[in-house]
Design an enzyme around this catalytic site. Structure first.
Site, short mmCIF file in Angstrom:
data_model
loop_
_atom_site.label_atom_id
_atom_site.label_comp_id
_atom_site.label_asym_id
_atom_site.label_seq_id
_atom_site.Cartn_x
_atom_site.Cartn_y
_atom_site.Cartn_z
N LYS A 138 0.78 -1.35 0.05
CA LYS A 138 -0.02 0.19 0.11
C LYS A 138 0.77 1.31 0.13
CE LYS A 138 0.63 1.68 4.13
NZ LYS A 138 1.59 2.87 4.56
N VAL B 47 11.20 -4.74 3.01
CA VAL B 47 10.70 -4.70 4.41
C VAL B 47 11.21 -3.39 4.90
CG1 VAL B 47 10.95 -7.18 4.59
CG2 VAL B 47 13.10 -5.99 5.16
N ALA B 48 10.27 -3.04 6.16
CA ALA B 48 10.42 -1.94 6.97
C ALA B 48 10.56 -0.56 5.98
CB ALA B 48 11.58 -1.96 7.49
N LEU C 68 5.45 0.27 3.47
CA LEU C 68 4.84 -0.11 2.39
C LEU C 68 3.59 -1.23 2.84
CD1 LEU C 68 7.23 -0.24 -0.62
CD2 LEU C 68 5.43 1.38 -0.26
N ASP D 8 -2.25 -1.26 10.00
CA ASP D 8 -2.54 -1.56 8.63
C ASP D 8 -3.24 -2.69 8.23
OD1 ASP D 8 -1.61 1.17 8.18
OD2 ASP D 8 0.40 0.35 7.61
#
Length: 288
Positions: free
Chosen positions: A10, A95-96, A99, A136
């Site tokens: 996202k 990662v991290a 998103l 999220d």
């Protein structure tokens, strides 16, 4: 028996922090949409009552730290499921990165296990369970485009925005979401006009969407990490229609409608940043 599920990333088109709540969390107002960059999960039914995680990525934990593991464990406990699952994660989302890669994996696990374990839960029920895992996850259960409030668990679905390219660039750094929120001065921020963004999406007004891109966390991350600021300025210089940092960063995205300009921005970033992606805006939810 196996189930295959896609877990799209996202981006935040708008992110506002209204105030700090009594429970220590921040009250948020966000407009989020999914993009065509996705992890792929393969869920295999196990007769024995255990949860196994496997991945080709060394950045993906195979234990309780993994949000997909937490999602499976939560469903198992809630509905006293005797059987188990092996979850294989093909990691494509950095990662991290801001998103929601981990949250999307958890959401995909909830959707997949609903089928695999025959739980017959509605998407609303799955989203409610997702809220117990992370901010999220509820949005990622639905996918598509939505206005999210509260900690991110109050979801109002929106229409699909106009189609466009999304160029993402993630510098090789990690950003602590907690630290970014801690450094945010609520008295000094300029709040986005969330209603204008929602209206722009409903009217499919691409230019108005670009004009109203706003993330109150951006200034904090940009001042702490000059490489994020550099990427944003680079995208603007090479002619992106709209540029914004997603979540607490460090990924920055550019919205672009024309193919030729997309190529120019994408190619200019390739020598500048190792993790660069050119994908389409998805914006369609998992209800259909």
């Amino acid at each position: 028996m196996k189930v295959f599920v896609k877990a799209p990333a996202k981006i935040n088109l708008s992110l506002d922090v209204l105030y700090k709540r009594d429970d220590g969390y921040h009250e948020l107002e966000m407009v989020m949409t999914t993009i065509d960059l996705a992890d792929r999960l393969e869920l295999t039914l196990l007769e024995e009552s255990e949860i196994r995680i496997s991945s080709q990525s060394r950045y993906v934990p195979d234990d309780e730290r993994n949000l997909a593991f937490q999602a499976a464990k939560l469903l198992k406990q809630k509905f006293q499921v005797e059987k188990g699952v092996e979850i294989s994660i093909e990691k494509n989302i950095p990662v991290a990165a801001g998103l929601a890669g981990g949250s999307s994996d958890a959401a995909a696990t909830l959707r997949g296990l609903n089928k695999l374990w025959g739980l017959s839960l509605s998407i609303e029920e799955l989203a409610e369970i997702g809220a117990e895992i992370g901010s999220d996850v509820s949005f990622c259960v639905y996918g598509g485009t939505a206005l999210a409030k509260g900690r991110g668990e109050k979801i109002k679905l929106l229409p699909t925005p106009p189609s466009c390219w999304v160029i993402l660039a993630k510098p090789p750094i990690g950003v602590s979401t907690t630290e970014v929120y801690n450094k945010l001065n609520l008295n000094e921020i300029s709040h986005p006009n969330t209603n204008l963004m929602v209206q722009a999406i409903k009217e499919k007004n691409y230019q108005a969407i670009c004009n109203n891109l706003n993330n109150v966390l951006e200034n904090v991350t940009l001042s702490e990490y000059p490489e994020v600021k550099q990427i944003k300025e680079h995208m603007e210089k090479f002619g992106a229609d709209g540029v914004l940092m997603s979540g607490s960063g460090p990924t920055v995205f550019a919205l672009i409608q024309h193919d030729s300009r997309k190529e120019r921005v994408y190619n200019s970033l390739k020598g500048f940043c190792r993790q660069v992606f050119a994908v389409r805006l998805l914006g369609t939810n998992h209800l259909s």
